[in-house]
Structure formats: C-alpha cells, structure tokens
Write an enzyme that holds these catalytic residues in place. Structure first.
Site: not given
Ligand SMILES: Cc1cc2nc3c(=O)[nH]c(=O)nc-3n(C[C@H](O)[C@H](O)[C@H](O)COP(=O)(O)O)c2cc1C
Ligand SMILES: Cc1cc2nc3c(=O)[nH]c(=O)nc-3n(C[C@H](O)[C@H](O)[C@H](O)COP(=O)(O)OP(=O)(O)OC[C@H]3O[C@@H](n4cnc5c(N)ncnc54)[C@H](O)[C@@H]3O)c2cc1C
Ligand SMILES: Cc1cc2nc3c(=O)[nH]c(=O)nc-3n(C[C@H](O)[C@H](O)[C@H](O)COP(=O)(O)OP(=O)(O)OC[C@H]3O[C@@H](n4cnc5c(N)ncnc54)[C@H](O)[C@@H]3O)c2cc1C
Ligand SMILES: Cc1cc2nc3c(=O)[nH]c(=O)nc-3n(C[C@H](O)[C@H](O)[C@H](O)COP(=O)(O)O)c2cc1C
Ligand code: FES
Ligand code: FES
Lengths: 329, 304, 329, 304
Positions: A60, A148, A212, A291-292
C-alpha cells in the site's frame, strides 16, 4: 546462458513454461504481483496464498508520516467494479519499515514498495530511505504513486501533469541512484497517456506501472448525495480492464514505433483471471498486478499465476516473455 | 483474529424463511470447526459472471451439525440473490472472520441487545454461555425491530430460558418503541439474577470493573449488535446504568480480510490516540467507550 | 403561469410528477432520450416502444456523405459494458433527411440530430443544412459529436483539444444562428473535462451532452490480437456509469461555483434503470440518454422514463426539474 | 423483417442434451405465432445483475405446441449459462428477428447444408417444405461437423424421408471431410429427384433461373447455415455446379434489432454498389453472389 538453457531449471520454470520476467535490473520468478492498496503489506493474505510464490507483493502506498485517511464511507460497489476513497491511510514510513518489510522478508517474498507524497520532496525523502535499505534490506523495487494529489497545485494529481510527473520522478531517480528499479505509476485520467509516460521515462524511470484507478462517482439514490465521504473515488475492477489494455497498448506501441524509450510496463487493471492477465501481457505488459479481484477472491494473485501459466502452455509458449506485446506483431 | 480464516466452496444445505429473513445452513465444515460467536463470514454472490464483484458479510448465527447458520435479510441485490438460492447451490465462503465477542466475566450479568437480524449472533452467544454452565436467568436478551416480522430469535431465546425483552417501533409486538426503552429493565434483571455473593474477578475485563463501581449490585456487561445509531444509544443508556457495552459494528466491507481499509472506524487506543481501525480484522466488536462516535460520518450526517 | 399551475395539466405531467424539462429554448415533455448510435433513427425501436413518448430520439451521428464505417468485428462484450468501433457508418445527410426525419416527424417524435465531421467546415455545413429545416422541418436540436477524429490533426478527436472544440462549435453556432439549440457532446478521455466544457460554452454552445464512450480495447486470448478490426473502440454501458456521474458532477459543480457559464447538461453513460438516470440527474443533468442498455432491452428508454417518474414520485418530487443537481445541495 | 418482433418474458419448458448441444423449448407463444424458418431470437443471459450486457442470438429450430425450439452449443459464458438453466426458468426473449429463408421455387430441387448446430434451422425448413407438399426426396440435407457428437439433426432428417449426407472432419461419422465433399452428390441427387418436366416458374427467384441455365436438368437451390468459411466454400462448389446458395450468416450482434450497426457484412446491391448491410435486419440470409467475401476481415485474416 542461452535462451535454451534458461528455459530449463530456473526458478520461474514450472509445467514447461519459464515464467521469469524482468523489471529493469530486477529479475522476478514470475510476472504476477499484488496491486498497491489491495493486499496491504501481504500479511493478511497469508491464510489464502503463499506470498513468496508471487512475483512480488506491492505494498500500500506509504507516506512520510502516519495518515488517518479519509472519512467513511470509503467504498461503493459499481457494475463489475468498485469505487474507493481511502486517502492513503497508513502508518508512515518508519512503522512500515519496522513492521511490514521484515515480515515479507522473513516469508521470502519480494517487496515492491509504493510511495506517495504531497510534493516532490516527500517522494524523494521516501525513496532515499528505501534505497538506503536496498535489495539487501528486503526492498526489490519502488513504485512511485504519482496518481495522488499534488498539495502545491490545488490537489491536481501529479500524473495528470507532465511537468509535475517529471519533477517527482527525477527527484526519486536522483536519490535512488540506481540502487533500486523505479516504476512510475500512471493514471488513465489524461488526454494523452503517452505524453505522461514520456515525461516519466525521460526523467529516468526504469519502468511504468499502469493503470491506477480512474476517477468516478456514485450517488445514493435515497439520499441523493454522493455515497463516498470523499465525493469522488477511484474506479477499479474488471469494468476498467478495457481501459487498462488500451493504455498499455498505446504506450507499448509508442515504444515499438520509436516514439518512446523502451522500458518495462507493469500492467494493472481489472485482472481477475489468467486470461485477463494474458490480455494485458499481449498488449505489452511484462508483469501484471492483481488488485480488486483480491477482494472477491483473496487467493486471486496465486490463482491468476497458475491460470496464466496454463494458458501460456496451452498456446505453446515455452517462455512467458515471448508473449509480451504479442498483439502488436 | 483468533484462528486463520479459510476459503471454502460449500453446499447450501437448507434455506428457510423466518419472518422477514432467511435462515441458511451451509456445509462449511472448516469454518464451523473454529468459529465463535461474534465472528462472521464473507460470501461471494451472483456467480462468476456477475456484475457484483464484492463479497457480502454475514454474522455466523450458529453451528449446526458441522455446518454454519446465517440469518440473512434481503436488503439489496446481493443479499436478495442469496435468499433466492435453492438447497444444493454451491457457495464460496470465507471465514471465520473477525474476532469473537469478548468473554463475559463469569460473575457478571449479561445483557444482549439485538436489533433485527443483529439478534442472530447474540442468540448463539447466549446459547454458548448457557452451555458452558452459566445460569440462563443471568442472560437477558433485548430483541428489537421495526415490526414483528423483523424480530429475530424470540422463540429461541425463550426456549433457552433467558430473560426476553421485546420491542418494536410500531408496537406490533412487545413494548412499542426502541430497544433502549427495554434496556434499563434488562440491566436490572441481569443485575438481580447475577451471582450476588462475589465481586468481579480480578482477571475480568476492566470495563466490567469500572461499570460495577458506579452502581449497586454485581456488574453487568452489555453486548449489542445492530445499526450504528442503535449501538450508540444502547451504550449511552448502559453507561448511565454503569455498564460497559461491546458493540458489534457493521461497516461496508470491500474485502473482509483486512487488506483494503474501507471498513474503518475511529477507535481511541489505550494510549489515547484515535486511529482508524479496520472493523473486519480489529473488530467487528469494539468497546463502546473506545468508539469515537462523533467522528463517524454516518452518525453525524457528515456525508450521507 | 406560476410553478403551481404548471405542475398540473402540462404534457409532461403524469402520476403527479411534472416531467417537463428544457434544453435551452427547447421544451421537452420529459427528460429521457435515446443516445446517438444506439437507436439508429428510431424506426427499429417502434415495435418495442412509442418514440413519441420519449423526450426525444437522438439519431446516429450523420456525416455529409454516405460512409461505410469500419471493418468488422465492430464489437466486443466487456464486463458490464461493451466496446464498439462502428466508424460512423451512415447514409449521408441527404438520404437521412429524405428517409429518417420524415418518419420521426410522422410519428410525432422529437428529433435531436447528431452530426459528425472530419473538419469544422463539414460540421458547419451539416449544421446549416439542419438549421435551414429548423423545428418546422422536424429537427428539435443539434448534438455536435466532437468526439470523432479530426482529419487535419492526426485523427485526434476534437473533444480532446479545447482549440479544436472551440473551432467546431463556433462554426456550428454561427451558421445555426439561434434557429436550433446546439449541444456539444464531450468525451471523458481528457485530463480536465471542465476545460473542454468551457471551450464549448464559450464558443456559444447552448448545452453539453456527456459523456461519449471512453477509449478501450479487448484482446482475443486465442489469437492474441485485438478483437476489433479498428483495434481500439469506445467503451459504454453500466461499467462507465461512475465516470459519467463524475464528469457531470464536475461540470455542474463548476457552473455552480461560477467558474463556468450555467447551461443544460444532458447526461449519458451506463443508464439502465430509472435509478441510474436519477444518479445522473442528481449530479446535474437536466435530461438523460439511454444508450447501450437499449441493446439489452429495446424498450429501455421508455422503461427508464417510467422508473424515473416513479422514483421521483416516491421521493416526493412534484417536478422533475427540482431533482437536477440535488447532489450538490 | 416480415413481422414485427415482440419482447416476451417466457418460461423454459424443457431442456435436453442432444450430442454436444442442448435443445431448449421456450413457451414463447407470441414469437412462435409468426416465426418462420431462417429467423432467430435474442435471449438475455445471466439475469439483471449479470456482467453480460448483450443478448445472445439463436436460430429458431422449430415450433412446438405453441413454443419455440432452439439448439444451443455451449460456447462461451452466455451460451453456457443458457444450457445450465432448469425447466421453469424465466427467460427474456425477443423475436422473431431477421427475415426467413427465401422460399424455394416450387419446381427446383433443394440442398440444405448445415454445419454443426447450423443444421437446426434447416431441418425446420425441410419439415415445412415437406409439410407444404414437396416430395421429401427433392430435399437433400448435407450435415457436417467436426465430430459425431457435433452433428445435429441426422435422425430427424432421416425420419423426414429426405436425402441425408453426413460428413465429419475426423471421420467419426459419415464421410471423413468437410461438408463440401458431400455437396456435389447432394446437388446431383436433388437434381435427379427434382420434377423433370418443367422449367423454373417465371416468378421464382432470379438466382434459381441463372443457376439452372448453366447446368443440365432442373434447377437446384442451396441453403447453407454454418461458419463463414463453410458458407463461402459451399457457395463456391454450388456455383461450379450451377446452383445459387442462400447463406444464413452468424455475425456478432450487439442488439439484434437493427439499431447498433455492429453486425454488418459487405453486400453488393442490385445497383452494383457494395454496402455494409445489417445482418440482423437485412439478413441473416443473403444470396452468396451478393456477399463480397474478399472484404470480410474474418475470412481474409484482416484482423482476427
Ligand atoms: C481499495 C483500493 C486501494 C488502493 N490503494 C492504492 C494505493 O495506495 N496506491 C496505488 O498506487 N494504487 C492504489 N490502488 C489502485 C490499485 O493498485 C490498482 O491500480 C487499481 O485498483 C486497478 O487495478 P484493479 O482493477 O486490479 O484493482 C487502490 C485500489 C483499491 C481498489
Ligand atoms: C460484519 C458484518 C456482519 C453482518 N451480518 C449480517 C447478518 O447476520 N445478516 C444480515 O442480513 N446482514 C448482515 N450484515 C449486512 C450485510 O452484509 C448487508 O446487508 C449486505 O452486504 C447487503 O448487500 P446487498 O448486495 O444486498 O446490498 P447492496 O446495497 O446492493 O450492496 C452494495 C455494497 O454495499 C455493501 N453493504 C450494503 N449494506 C451494507 C451493510 N448494512 N453492512 C455492510 N455492507 C453493506 C455490500 O456488502 C456491497 O458491497 C453484516 C455486515 C457486516 C459488515
Ligand atoms: C443469427 C444467429 C443465429 C445463431 N444461431 C445459433 C444457434 O442456433 N445455436 C447456437 O448454438 N448458436 C447460434 N448462434 C451463435 C451464438 O449466438 C453464439 O454462440 C453465442 O452468442 C455465444 O455467446 P457466449 O456468451 O457463449 O460466447 P462469448 O464469446 O462469451 O460471447 C461474447 C460476445 O460475442 C458474441 N458472439 C460470440 N460468438 C458468436 C457467434 N458465433 N456468433 C455471433 N455472436 C457471437 C456473443 O453474442 C457475445 O455478445 C447464432 C448467432 C447468430 C448471430
Ligand atoms: C454501438 C454504439 C454506437 C455509437 N455511436 C455514436 C455516434 O454515432 N455518435 C455519438 O455521439 N455517440 C455514439 N455512441 C455513444 C453513445 O451515444 C453514448 O454516448 C455512450 O454509449 C455512453 O452511453 P451508454 O453507456 O448509455 O451507452 C455510440 C455508442 C454505441 C454503443
Ligand atoms: S474490509 Fe477490507 S480492510 Fe476491512
Ligand atoms: S445487431 Fe445491431 S444492427 Fe444488427
């Protein structure tokens, strides 16, 4: 060592497919990683998978100081996806280094540490602290979360502005001084993602991580107010996979066309199965993050790895790397 | 978490309507093996091609012949999908998640306050307390709901021999009003029935000790499960009567296992510092005095 | 006529809710429209709904000349959405005026005509031809699809560039000269949608329609090649609804903040039910279009209207317009 | 479209495995009322909360007691979902869609070439032709598939008394090879059995006229349903033997009703101009000579 020799006996070789991949100077035994913010620092997934068996655990995004994050509600389910607005809650870099990195190290997992800052100086400070530890200290690579908010520029995210992206990445690259591979994590919420990719690579990033979340919003139809306390949130999950594939394809195409310096792309966005991962790989990713999907299935990263390996074997690939960018051939 | 959770694909053994709810029994042997009252499970819903990506969380309402019971309200699309399954359906379950209810000090009276389906885990808790040798009369259950059909576990509670106090908002059963209306009487009954002869054991929770210091008679501990506003109200009434309250909260959870940080509540630590703790892994039960109610947007109208 | 009088007896009033809404000078009996490219010119939906009962039928974007469109495959299903790459196939403006507009007129439907061009001159020419006919000729409004490729600028879509957007809209507004309301249809694929909205409103657009599809891609995991012949395609459907809600909210917020001239927003993106429509309305839309959902349910636009009316009545609204932008209150 | 399609929520009356396929009977009375062979239906799949947004299209394989029959191959996730339904399931169906097969001139022989489940609508067509008084022997069916389990309708065809020619790629049934291997024999049989005494009626399709001009004997018309490459190959063989081919195509369809323009094929009009026509509303059956095969990317390897 020739390609033929390499196909046998390396750590990445299982069921006939050599899964080894590289992020710059970093060799990974396989290309499936967790995604930042979706696996904390790995520990909570321990009951469901073997963290050491993954390509790496991406932690994270961590900031200098402890941060409480945003108010709740922080999430909303959407069709084939979800919104989140966590606001980078975390313990701060020192607590993280004291508690989380040692655990990953002990387990034999590779740690890619995601960093976030409110300005370029915070990023550089974090990067310096981590580079100091280096691979010996249990850090395999840095992922710079430039998606961010930039405190100095009305909270505009760094990754939406080439100049801000350059500034952050250049600062990080300088302080890291080659001790760790530096990945820039891009936002899809830009008119031209190749332009941001160029800014990051020109600033010295070793690779790109994309994408992201994309900015979204859900309104509660009873209260008629935004569901999230943070009003908008990041959209993730299978819903955005077509956007991720497109972004990776565009950036990889620009590299092939000579319009962008070739560099590894870590694909992220909506990966739920091995075939989803294969889409991102064929588009140009040399590794993928899950991720999700982990929220739906906490064993997802490990399962995706198995499914990807199987899919590659079925398609006659002896080496994972041969599938990278195949959609462009 | 007391034991490592497991992920299992299990059979739905049975599904039975119960008032406004459905009682499901899942052949989740591995989950059942270590589950304790207060813990919950996360079920995936809608199948592999569903647009619903996130799991739904439900308190474990009991163990039955190697399986687990859940009491589910059809609220939105995921819970409705679950209540429409037929026996034999295969479901993907993760559990047991979260920590159990903290044990009640042996010599304290116990008041369990359940709002709607929130009564289900408390009934299991009551069952276990009595099975472990506690006199049924020292357990007082306050069961409240909007209307009679939304009351859960009244018959079960009576069968246990526990004290039962029923409230409904519309007066269709029991006292007309909120659960808080019945809490003082329940506290009094629990105190009356609690073993008089002794002071709180030194090893018991500090909460019990501090509670008993303010009132006459033996200590009484309150356990509450229901909507956030109810938890706050119950804990306030309990505090007025010198009792601590353990609140089992129900926040929106994206992962249920501790990796996403969506489910947090502001909790004051022993060091006085307020931290956003994950209700899935650090909860779901918290000492009411540690919950910083005024920083919870859903209560202060901050955002919803 | 006071607000009280108006609530009774107008064409828009059904089951207690006055559904009337306005797009600039155009009054519509209700706020639910079809989306361009998702209802052809209405005729094929005739077996499934009453086109005259809708707020309006928005026709497929029409160009000057007949266009064959792109090669097939032109579509791919994605999680809760789809990709399309039709390439503006159409009969050209003259055939359209001869065949399609008369049918809509005969049925008593309101026609919002979407136009597309390869350069500003083509847009202006199309707009001129339609403004000539005007409301008497069966045209209720123009929707200017600037989310299509600019031939002069390497195919970059107009809506991704404020200057190109200004040029197209200014040209259209000039030639239309107030005879029809002009809506600019925006793409979400930009870093700052408020900036594009401003360019269009400053150029004289009477309102905004948003959002068009977002660029996506799917790779066939058997062939490892892009599924679409056009490689990338537009992502639509419920998957993108959170993006639409966010874009509408941002633009409406800028209007409320005085950073943008207030103007009607027609909300588009992922509407499948009346409650979905209500989300877009609460975010700031004064009308909504139903696109991809029509493929799942050809009666969707009519059904959504009924559901929206019901949802408003349940929530105590006497007039639809009172719900517009509610999430900002 | 011959009749306006309707949208109906209907009951799945029965579902029966049939080789590699499943035969579904739907209580779709309104669809059945006007349906003709060659038309199709579009079914929504996965339920309201499914991630699958688009309908799936299936040829109508017959009418049965006020309902319609479909023969469905479980290919991807949507069709698999359908083949896993139980009788009694409620399904949302739109139909009849597209136009019917063009009528066969009364005095022409008829060859029907079906690849895999593509045989299903042709069998219904054969049934109707024979029911309307045509001698069964003038109808020749060529049924081909990759392997025996993927052959559809062989028994049905034999029961009709029609000529039956079977091919499988792997030789597990009939002639080893593609359908084209059996087409010449089928054409010859149809020609042999077709009413000798007469020339094509003046009102018959021009295709029939031109076909018969090139070969000895009465005209024979070919109807083919199957993958695009098969359609092309069959129409080439048929053309060599002087017969026109009606091809029922199967393009990816997002809407099925004519509003989306995803399903087009390049078709040469009577005016010589090639247009991308919608196969859902302007088809799904086209005269092979009008199809501009070389402009179809899936055949030329253009994109996939
Ligand atoms: C609950 C949650 C928290 C996330 N926190 C971060 C984070 O702290 N830093 C970051 O670079 N991406 C963060 N992401 C983005 C994920 O790393 C990823 O880039 C994004 O969710 C797309 O991938 P996915 O569809 O597989 O989730 C977060 C995503 C989710 C769902
Ligand atoms: C620890 C815990 C224990 C629970 N125990 C029970 C129980 O025993 N019986 C019971 O009927 N319900 C229980 N709930 C509530 C139950 O999880 C929700 O009713 C359910 O998730 C609603 O899902 P839905 O798809 O029907 O609603 P939707 O509104 O469609 O859900 C959308 C999203 O919001 C989340 N969500 C919606 N409402 C709630 C809620 N009240 N709490 C948490 N998340 C919510 C869903 O999980 C989902 O991610 C519990 C919740 C938690 C966190
Ligand atoms: C006019 C017509 C008649 C048909 N008749 C039959 C029939 O009688 N029996 C039968 O088994 N199948 C038939 N098909 C093919 C059937 O529609 C596909 O097999 C089915 O849509 C595949 O869906 P899926 O979810 O299983 O596959 P997926 O690959 O998951 O589908 C993804 C998307 O692609 C589309 N798609 C995939 N394959 C095809 C295909 N071959 N043709 C058209 N669209 C496709 C789907 O509709 C869906 O939108 C017919 C198709 C058409 C157009
Ligand atoms: C098949 C298809 C064709 C489309 N064609 C057009 C078009 O010609 N012009 C246009 O402005 N938008 C076009 N769109 C975009 C829609 O009008 C709409 O903006 C978008 O699909 C988002 O809405 P939805 O999610 O409700 O579909 C098309 C969309 C689809 C799916
Ligand atoms: S629900 Fe994910 S951390 Fe609690
Ligand atoms: S499938 Fe939509 S036009 Fe044919």
């Amino acid at each position: 060592m020739s390609a033929g020799e390499r196909a046998e006996g390396t750590a990445g070789e299982v069921s006939g497919v050599d899964m080894t991949t590289h992020l710059g100077t970093l060799e990974l035994p396989n290309p499936v990683l967790t995604a930042s913010g979706c696996s904390a620092a790995g520990r909570e997934l321990d009951p469901f998978l073997d963290v050491a068996g993954l390509g790496a655990v991406v932690t994270k995004s961590i900031a200098r100081a402890a941060r409480p994050g945003r108010a709740t509600p922080r999430m909303a389910e959407t069709p084939s996806g979800m919104l989140n607005s966590i606001g980078l809650q975390g313990p701060g870099i020192e607590a993280f280094l004291a508690k989380d990195v040692p655990w990953l190290r002990e387990r034999g997992a590779r740690a890619v540490v995601s960093i976030a800052g409110g300005d370029a100086a915070e990023f550089a400070e974090l990067a310096g602290r981590l580079a100091e530890l280096g691979p010996e200290g249990g850090i395999s690579a840095l992922e710079v979360n430039i998606s961010c908010p930039n405190v100095a520029n009305r909270g505009l995210v760094f990754a939406c502005d080439p100049a801000a992206s350059t500034q952050v990445i250049a600062g990080v690259v300088e302080v890291v001084a080659g001790r760790l591979p530096v990945l820039a994590k891009l936002s899809p919420d830009v008119t031209d993602i190749v332009e941001i990719a160029r800014a990051c690579l020109d600033a010295g990033a070793d690779g790109l991580a994309m994408i992201n979340t994309t900015l979204g919003m859900v309104i509660d139809t009873d209260t008629l107010r935004p569901v999230l306390a943070g009003i908008t949130g990041g959209l993730s999950g299978p819903a955005i996979r077509p956007i991720a594939v497109r972004c990776i394809y565009q950036v990889h195409a620009a590299m092939r066309a000579g319009a962008l310096r070739p560099a590894p792309i870590v694909g992220i966005g909506g990966v739920r199965t091995g075939l989803d991962a294969l889409q991102l790989v064929a588009a140009g990713a040399c590794a993928v993050q899950v991720g999700t999907a982990t929220f739906n299935d906490p064993s997802a990263p490990e399962r995706v790895l198995g499914e990807l390996r199987h899919a590659l074997a079925e398609r006659g690939f002896a080496r994972f790397v041969d599938a990278i960018g195949r959609a462009h051939d | 978490m007391s034991e490592r959770p497991v992920q299992q694909r299990v059979r739905l053994r049975s599904i039975t309507p119960e008032g406004a709810y459905h009682r499901l029994v899942l052949d989740a042997g591995q989950v059942a093996r270590t589950a304790q009252p207060g813990q919950f499970v996360a079920l995936s819903v809608g199948g592999a091609d569903s647009a619903m990506l996130l799991r739904r969380c439900f308190s474990i309402a009991g163990r039955r012949e190697g399986g687990i019971e859940l009491l589910i309200a059809a609220r939105g699309k995921g819970s409705t999908w679950l209540t429409q399954r037929r026996p034999g359906t295969s479901l993907d379950v993760i559990g047991p998640l979260g920590g159990p209810f903290p044990p009640a000090p042996r010599r304290a009276g116990v008041v369990l306050v359940g709002g709607g389906y929130g009564a289900a885990p408390l009934l299991w808790f009551a069952e276990e307390l009595i099975a472990r040798g506690r006199a049924a009369s020292t357990v007082q259950l306050v069961l409240g709901a909007a209307s009679q059909d939304r009351l859960a576990g009244v018959e079960q509670a009576r069968a246990l021999g526990a004290g039962v106090h029923v409230t409904t908002d519309d007066g269709s059963a029991g006292i007309a009003g909120r659960v808080t209306a019945a809490v003082p009487a329940a506290l009094a009954a629990a105190r009356r029935e609690a073993p008089r002869e002794s002071r709180p054991a030194p090893g018991s929770a500090p909460a019990a000790g501090s509670g008993s210091a303010e009132t006459a008679g033996p200590p009484v501990e309150v356990y509450a499960c229901g909507p956030m506003a109810m938890l706050r109200a119950v804990s306030e009434v309990a505090a007025e009567h010198g009792s601590p309250t353990w609140c089992a909260v129900e926040e929106s959870m994206a992962c249920g296992v501790g990796v996403c940080m969506t489910c947090v509540l502001p909790i004051r630590g022993a060091d006085g510092v307020v931290r956003n703790l994950r209700t899935c892994t650090d909860g779901p039960t918290f000492d009411a005095r540690a919950i910083v109610w005024d920083q919870i947007p859903s209560l202060t109208g901050g955002s919803r």
